[in-house]
Structures are given as structure tokens and as C-alpha cells.
Design an enzyme around this catalytic site. Sequence first.
Site, PDB file in Angstrom:
ATOM      1  N   ARG A 220       0.861  -1.184   0.000  1.00  0.00           N
ATOM      2  CA  ARG A 220       0.000   0.000   0.000  1.00  0.00           C
ATOM      3  C   ARG A 220       0.898   1.235   0.000  1.00  0.00           C
ATOM      4  NH1 ARG A 220      -1.761  -3.609   3.947  1.00  0.00           N
ATOM      5  NH2 ARG A 220      -3.831  -4.537   3.577  1.00  0.00           N
TER       6      ARG A 220
ATOM      7  N   LYS B 150      -1.244  -2.959   8.219  1.00  0.00           N
ATOM      8  CA  LYS B 150      -2.322  -2.547   9.109  1.00  0.00           C
ATOM      9  C   LYS B 150      -2.169  -3.256  10.451  1.00  0.00           C
ATOM     10  CE  LYS B 150      -5.723  -1.540   5.503  1.00  0.00           C
ATOM     11  NZ  LYS B 150      -7.066  -1.872   4.965  1.00  0.00           N
TER      12      LYS B 150
ATOM     13  N   HIS C  38      -3.080   2.140  -5.637  1.00  0.00           N
ATOM     14  CA  HIS C  38      -3.746   0.845  -5.493  1.00  0.00           C
ATOM     15  C   HIS C  38      -3.824   0.109  -6.827  1.00  0.00           C
ATOM     16  CE1 HIS C  38      -4.927  -0.184  -1.486  1.00  0.00           C
ATOM     17  NE2 HIS C  38      -5.881  -0.982  -1.919  1.00  0.00           N
TER      18      HIS C  38
ATOM     19  N   ARG D  96      -0.933  -2.068  -6.828  1.00  0.00           N
ATOM     20  CA  ARG D  96      -1.159  -3.186  -5.905  1.00  0.00           C
ATOM     21  C   ARG D  96      -2.053  -4.238  -6.564  1.00  0.00           C
ATOM     22  NH1 ARG D  96      -1.103  -4.604  -0.384  1.00  0.00           N
ATOM     23  NH2 ARG D  96      -3.071  -5.308   0.534  1.00  0.00           N
TER      24      ARG D  96
ATOM     25  N   HIS E  36      -3.099  -9.617   3.593  1.00  0.00           N
ATOM     26  CA  HIS E  36      -4.528  -9.766   3.872  1.00  0.00           C
ATOM     27  C   HIS E  36      -4.725 -10.705   5.054  1.00  0.00           C
ATOM     28  CE1 HIS E  36      -5.807  -8.641  -0.509  1.00  0.00           C
ATOM     29  NE2 HIS E  36      -5.638  -7.583   0.262  1.00  0.00           N
TER      30      HIS E  36
ATOM     31  N   TYR F  83      -9.244 -11.269  -6.531  1.00  0.00           N
ATOM     32  CA  TYR F  83      -8.336 -11.144  -7.663  1.00  0.00           C
ATOM     33  C   TYR F  83      -8.371 -12.344  -8.585  1.00  0.00           C
ATOM     34  CZ  TYR F  83      -6.276  -7.258  -5.110  1.00  0.00           C
ATOM     35  OH  TYR F  83      -6.082  -6.069  -4.445  1.00  0.00           O
TER      36      TYR F  83
END
Length: 307
Positions: A157, A180, A252, A255, A278, A287
Amino acid sequence: MRIERAVDAFLRHSAIERGLSDHTVAAYGRDLAVYREWLSERGVQETSEVTSELVTSFAAERASATPAPAASSLARLQSSVRGLHRFLTREGIETDDPSARLRPPKQPSRLPKALTIDQVEQLLDAAGPAPADAAPGDLLGLRDRALLELLYATGGRVSEIIQLDVDDVAHGDVLRVRGKGSKERIVPIGSYARASVDAYLTRARPELSRRGKASPKLFLGARGAPLSRQSAWLVIQDAADRAGMTAHVSPHTLRHSFATHLLQGGADVRVVQELLGHASVATTQIYTHVSVDALRDVYATSHPRAR
């Protein structure tokens, strides 16, 4: 209460007491004008005459209209109707909410947009020169190329990449990324990104660093301060403009392209999940739609009765 008066009261409540934007209130007004006209055509003038069957019938009729409305438009229309009737119940104007059983339409999954491999290469070339081709003093060109190479090579990111310290890229062919929730993950760096980062570190960053206060951050702005998220966005948008790309390109996008190209190349979805950081493989599986074209091509060239 007369329906037109109820709508006016709801719109005033939305604008004054809830403080919604003029744009949102206007959208409510347009939706409820359609609803009010539909009710009027059926002889319904009072809010007390509206039944759950009428509300359901209205929603079903709008959903089956020709041309078919977009799911987002239908969801907003139903939201406006539910908002009106909830308001009437909450204010004590009506005792029952005829829209209580109305369920919004399921929104289709928005598939991520990915660039082709050729488009990625065009974007990288437009961002800045390859290390071997960089002219002396092209500090920002080296930085911008390294930034985009790293975004595409790692699938990071933009917030993760601009927070990297110099020490984070000092581990050969891997990169330590803080994602994150402060979770760390290790991501490999390809040879192209490694070469661009090394060229930036040795030929551009020292001079940029001298222009500002000492900072451990990897990417610096023209005045030596850490590169901001907004500046990173501008770098990518400028590169997309120079590459002649008409579609919207964002950090993004790189990404998404990273994940797409890995899956097209045969990578396991759980490996891609780990690389993207993730928490759930379900997030990564969005995806996998990109493999359909590849599967179709293989089928067309391999199955004896495909043609």
C-alpha cells in the site's frame, strides 16, 4: 399527512437537523419525487395509506424497469424511501413503518482494475529513467522510478511504502513492511526494483537528505522532508499522464496489478494473500477473476473441440 408534506418535512429534517449535504438532500428529493408520483398514480395521497405491499411493489417495479437501473441507483432509491418512512415513524406521524421489510439490492462486487504488464512498463518508464539511463542530477527521476518499482514489486500500500525507513530495505532481496495493525511481513524484492532503489539510495537520496532535516525515511521530497502520501499520488498521476494513460491510475492500481500478474503467472492464492498482508484469503480471492481470460486462452489452445 399528505405525502408531499411528509416529503418536504423529511427533506428539511435531513438538511437542517441531520446536516446532510445539498447534494444528498437533492438526491433524496429526486428519488422521493419518483416514489410520490408512483403512489399518486395508484390513488395514494396520504402517508397512512401506504402499506408494506405497496412499498414492495414499488421496489420490484423499479428493479424490473427498462432499461435496468444500476444496482447503486436502485439501492439509493430504496434508501430514500426507507428514510422517509423511518422519519415518519420516529416523529410519531405514523405508527407503522411500511418499508421495514424492504431489503436493499445486493451490490455487485467491484473488481479491482489492473494494468497489463506492458502498461506497467510504460508507467515505470514514464516515472523516471532506469538506473543505467539516468542523467547526473536527475534526483527526482531516480526517486520516482524507485517508488513505482517498489510499489509494483511488493504490492505494498502507498501508506506502507512511504513509511519505509532506509534500514527496511537493507536486507538484500527482501523488504520488511509494516502493514495494518502494525503487523510486519517480509516481501521479496525483484532485481529491477532492487536496482532502482540502490540507484536512488546512492545517487539521489544523499542530496535530497542534505536539503532538509535528517530523516530515516526512505523516500524524501524535493526539500528533504519525508515524502507524503499525497505527493506519492501525484508522482503516479504525473507518470500516468506522461505515459498517455486515459484510465485512472492510483497507487492501489499497482497493488492490484501486482496481485493480478502473480495469479496469472500461476502463484497460489495463499501466497498472494501473505504478500499482500490480507488477514483473510477471502479478501485475496477477489483477484482470482483475472485468471478467467488466462483459462479461456489455455482452453482454446488445448481442448480438441474448443474451436
